[in-house]
Enzyme design. Sequence first.
Site, mmCIF file in Angstrom:
data_model
loop_
_atom_site.group_PDB
_atom_site.id
_atom_site.type_symbol
_atom_site.label_atom_id
_atom_site.label_comp_id
_atom_site.label_asym_id
_atom_site.label_seq_id
_atom_site.Cartn_x
_atom_site.Cartn_y
_atom_site.Cartn_z
ATOM 1 N N ASP A 154 2.534 -6.650 -0.767
ATOM 2 C CA ASP A 154 3.347 -5.463 -0.555
ATOM 3 C C ASP A 154 2.497 -4.290 -0.081
ATOM 4 O O ASP A 154 1.723 -3.728 -0.841
ATOM 5 C CB ASP A 154 4.048 -5.105 -1.867
ATOM 6 C CG ASP A 154 5.053 -3.988 -1.692
ATOM 7 O OD1 ASP A 154 5.351 -3.628 -0.539
ATOM 8 O OD2 ASP A 154 5.541 -3.476 -2.709
ATOM 9 N N ASP A 182 6.151 -1.377 5.969
ATOM 10 C CA ASP A 182 6.207 -1.937 4.638
ATOM 11 C C ASP A 182 6.624 -3.398 4.669
ATOM 12 O O ASP A 182 7.779 -3.716 4.900
ATOM 13 C CB ASP A 182 7.206 -1.117 3.831
ATOM 14 C CG ASP A 182 7.230 -1.532 2.385
ATOM 15 O OD1 ASP A 182 6.763 -2.639 2.073
ATOM 16 O OD2 ASP A 182 7.734 -0.758 1.578
#
Length: 495
Positions: A83, A278
């Site tokens: 992440d 992201d």
Amino acid sequence: MWGTSILPLAALAALPCANAITLHKRDDPAVFGLPIVRSERSQALQKRSSKVASTDLYNVQNMYYMVNITIGTPAQNVSLSLDTGSSDIWVNVPNSTYCAADDDPCSSTGLFNLKDSSTFKMLDYEMNATYVSEFLAAGPYATDTLVIGGAAVKNMEFALAEESRNPHGILGIGYAASTNAAGNLGKEYANLPEALVSSGAIKSPAYSLWLNKFDGTGNLLFGGVNKARYEGELQTVPVLPLYGKYYSLDIALTDISVKSTSGTKSFASGLPLAVSLDNGSPFIVLPQDMVDPIYKEFGAGYSSTASAAYIPCNMAKADYNVTFGFSGATITIPISELVFENYTEKGFSKDDCIFGISYSEPGVNLMGDVFLRGAYVVYDLANNEISLANTNYDGGDDDILEIGTGTAAVPGATLMPSAVTSATGNGASQTIAASASLGPETGGTTTAYVTGTATVTTKSGGATSTSSKGLAALPTSKPNHLLPGILGAGLLLAL
Ligand SMILES: *[C@@H]1O[C@H](CO)[C@@H](O)[C@H](O)[C@H]1NC(C)=O
Ligand SMILES: *[C@@H]1O[C@H](CO)[C@@H](O)[C@H](O)[C@H]1NC(C)=O
Ligand SMILES: *[C@@H]1O[C@H](CO)[C@@H](O)[C@H](O)[C@H]1NC(C)=O
Ligand SMILES: *[C@@H]1O[C@H](CO)[C@@H](O)[C@H](O)[C@H]1NC(C)=O
Ligand SMILES: *[C@@H]1O[C@H](CO)[C@@H](O)[C@H](O)[C@H]1NC(C)=O
Ligand SMILES: *[C@@H]1O[C@H](CO)[C@@H](O)[C@H](O)[C@H]1NC(C)=O
């Protein structure tokens, strides 16, 4: 968010760009890669030296990207989702409220047994992580030896999810300022990118992310750039600070255009907009008023029943390319990569497929995996810059260069002139302003985030609120963007 990332080492141009990544070709580069290759081990491993670490990443249902690491002594295997949109590492523990269930939901990705590790140390403060997805993981911080891609970090700080709502933990590799400890408790610590520098595995907190096509895999390369994995030149733009500090890997989206055989249309209304690169989000999510004209172009739409965007499945075969511009740096994504061909949803008509561009929550605009599969991205956390190039899916043997230290010119990476250095769109003030306009009739849920002295209340609209059907039923339907780092820290500074 969840995903994988690789750091590319740039090439040899010698353009006088200020703060780019220094690319050195050395016999012993301080880089390491984490290939996300499903079947075979990446060749990056063969190039690995003592200063390089490489880890395989793999993709689950095209929705998120996993990376295998070990924690503890002796080493325990755990698979975590990568992440770039959050900054803590957290792992599930066997007795967590979630993992202890009878059906053993966490067994496939591994659990960390602290009692079995001789190097484990508990810390006296806790993580409480709430993401955009409203997913929660909470539990104490601790330290232990962590090995990723062959690089070992002693006393790495991470959290134990004694409370968890997810079968696997998360490997957050964003800014240290955005860890939960920093945002909530004011305790900033060296998170993974910084700890890898301290341990000597890499020179600079920087990494490159390469994701293969829709059906594919990927690679995360710490401390380096792999020239074989992108086309053309790396183009560098600044990361956007939030209230004067760097919390999130946001850059300014300055243009969207759609090219078809009948010409090019620009969709620049509402731009520039701060967007986060992201990989914890499977989708591109942008404000509704920006997305609606694009839907119109493609015959796409948003189904509130399904909480998902749809597009006629046959658009996957149409000749359209969507180009995203960032102060002159451009990434082109063919429409085929934006159509989730083999996924459908209740509430969709039978010829509709999931579309990869969806509505954002207020203040959380993300360029997720559907974008990142088309972009080779170098995240340079030291210089607060991101370099982009179109992905090369078939570039042959690795050609890895190390990312050095300092702000010297980056051969191969060109700093875009007159790049946009500030843009709104992401962060607390946008979230609050937009939330205030959402009436109770939207049926959303209200969540309060308490961050030190400030309490932020946000309201998520009905369209994106928790739902047991539609996309919400898929494993990572919601972006896993961490809220406290942006909202909490940003708000504290703003007040
Ligand atoms: C990671 O570990 C899992 C579980 O052991 C395994 O199935 C998977 O192939 C591994 N992935 C990589 C990329 O090594
Ligand atoms: C951990 O993973 C490695 C590599 O996949 C494997 O060789 C090893 O047997 C695993 N260890 C355990 C305890 O499962
Ligand atoms: C899990 O175990 C730890 C100690 O090993 C304990 O502090 C914690 O309360 C336990 N959590 C649950 C949910 O039982
Ligand atoms: C974590 O934060 C949420 C939201 O503020 C709160 O409801 C929850 O009780 C907290 N959990 C722990 C273990 O502190
Ligand atoms: C879209 O991009 C592909 C690959 O570069 C190219 O072959 C095709 O001609 C492009 N289509 C349009 C309409 O520009
Ligand atoms: C969808 O499934 C079909 C048939 O299994 C396969 O050929 C195709 O590659 C899949 N498409 C995507 C985008 O995964």
